[in-house]
Motif scaffolding. Structure first.
Motif, PDB file in Angstrom:
ATOM      1  N   GLN A 146       5.955   8.167  -8.700  1.00  0.00           N
ATOM      2  CA  GLN A 146       4.550   8.577  -9.056  1.00  0.00           C
ATOM      3  C   GLN A 146       3.606   7.827  -8.293  1.00  0.00           C
ATOM      4  O   GLN A 146       3.888   7.010  -7.488  1.00  0.00           O
ATOM      5  N   GLU A 198       1.740   5.273  -8.863  1.00  0.00           N
ATOM      6  CA  GLU A 198       1.735   3.908  -8.891  1.00  0.00           C
ATOM      7  C   GLU A 198       2.920   3.453  -7.850  1.00  0.00           C
ATOM      8  O   GLU A 198       3.023   2.269  -7.229  1.00  0.00           O
ATOM      9  N   ASP A 199       4.057   4.061  -7.741  1.00  0.00           N
ATOM     10  CA  ASP A 199       5.053   3.968  -6.708  1.00  0.00           C
ATOM     11  C   ASP A 199       4.585   3.883  -5.202  1.00  0.00           C
ATOM     12  O   ASP A 199       5.000   3.196  -4.428  1.00  0.00           O
ATOM     13  N   THR A 242       1.533   3.503  -4.222  1.00  0.00           N
ATOM     14  CA  THR A 242       0.598   2.628  -4.099  1.00  0.00           C
ATOM     15  C   THR A 242       1.382   1.176  -3.906  1.00  0.00           C
ATOM     16  O   THR A 242       1.108   0.278  -2.982  1.00  0.00           O
ATOM     17  N   ALA A 243       2.431   0.989  -4.435  1.00  0.00           N
ATOM     18  CA  ALA A 243       3.334  -0.352  -4.314  1.00  0.00           C
ATOM     19  C   ALA A 243       4.062  -0.250  -2.909  1.00  0.00           C
ATOM     20  O   ALA A 243       4.269  -1.197  -2.099  1.00  0.00           O
ATOM     21  N   GLN A 268       1.430  -1.003  -0.300  1.00  0.00           N
ATOM     22  CA  GLN A 268       1.088  -2.475  -0.494  1.00  0.00           C
ATOM     23  C   GLN A 268       2.121  -3.255   0.271  1.00  0.00           C
ATOM     24  O   GLN A 268       1.600  -4.579   0.415  1.00  0.00           O
TER      25      GLN A 268
END
Length: 265
Positions: free
Chosen positions: A236, A238-239, A241-242, A245
């Motif tokens: 998803q 957020e995954d 994004t991580a 990062q």
């Protein structure tokens, strides 16, 4: 042996077939392709990945490749596999339909090989080949079942990723007995897609070894998987994004340009 290969119409499957087919020429070979794996959705990261895995090669690169006799290239497109097969590569997205089951049954495959095929193989299909169905999964089982195992392993900080050669015994996902596995050290400066492509060199060697054992009457020993491990689906937002990062990349254009050279010289 009479072998049916189920693969996907993407770059990694094309690489796998390039690595496998020349070494399987003493067998009768057919290839059915799915058009995609699962329903990845509309996230921009998945769209970009799909472009490099499918659109770029299938729509822009492969249709314009010179014929093999006109170039000194290492790899072939899907259509150029025809001389290595009993019949040309076909798109078959509904492998569990009555029509497809009748067709596969009529082909009488001794063995089915699955590489990134875009659908769950159901029991009626699994019952057809007398030597069973072997899958090459681009993840280490049982820890990384499901989709994009390499992505999840990199996100989780694993130092090694891998491929697993295993039997498909029922319609559960990536749970059958493990024949063999190979590992690859993670290089954090390299992209996810680079790692996926690198896995198929060792993975296809595992698959070839299993096929040859079966051909000589020695069914590979498969160890049952632990019930532990995890199942993963498409990442998803957020995954992704991580992942970013952590300094990790999905695709690197320069890596892809270097890889595509194998189709020209």
């Amino acid at each position: 042996m009479n072998i049916l290969i189920l693969a996907n119409q993407d770059l990694a499957s094309n690489l796998a077939l390039n690595l496998l087919l020349p070494s399987l020429q003493r067998h009768t070979l057919r290839v059915f392709l799915s058009s995609r794996v699962g329903k990845p959705g509309a996230l921009p990261e998945l769209k970009r990945l799909r472009f490099f895995e499918q659109s770029l090669c299938n729509e822009m690169l492969f249709p314009h490749l010179p014929e093999p006799g006109q170039r000194d290239a290492q790899y072939l497109s899907f259509s150029q596999f025809t001389p290595l097969l009993t019949s040309p590569v076909e798109i078959v997205n509904t492998i569990n339909s009555d029509e497809s089951l009748s067709r596969v049954s009529a082909l009488k495959p001794d063995l089915i090989l699955s590489i990134r095929y875009g659908g769950i193989l159901k029991d009626p299909l699994l019952a057809i080949p007398k030597q069973g169905v072997i899958n090459l999964h681009s993840g280490l089982l049982p820890d990384y079942r499901g989709v994009m195992a390499t992505f999840w392993a990199m996100l989780n900080g694993e130092r090694e990723i891998g491929t697993t050669c295993h039997f498909i015994e029922d319609d559960s996902i990536d749970t059958g007995g493990v024949i063999s596995a190979c590992r690859l050290t993670v290089h954090s400066e390299r992209s996810y897609l680079w790692h996926v492509l690198q896995l198929y060199t060792g993975g296809c060697e595992l698959l070839l070894d299993a096929v040859e054992r079966i051909a000589y009457g020695e069914k590979p020993v498969a160890r049952p998987q632990s019930t532990k491990g995890g199942y993963f689906s498409f990442p998803q937002a957020e995954d992704f994004t991580a992942f970013s990062q952590k300094g990790l990349k999905l695709v690197d254009e320069e890596e892809m340009l270097e890889f595509f050279k194998h189709y020209y010289y």
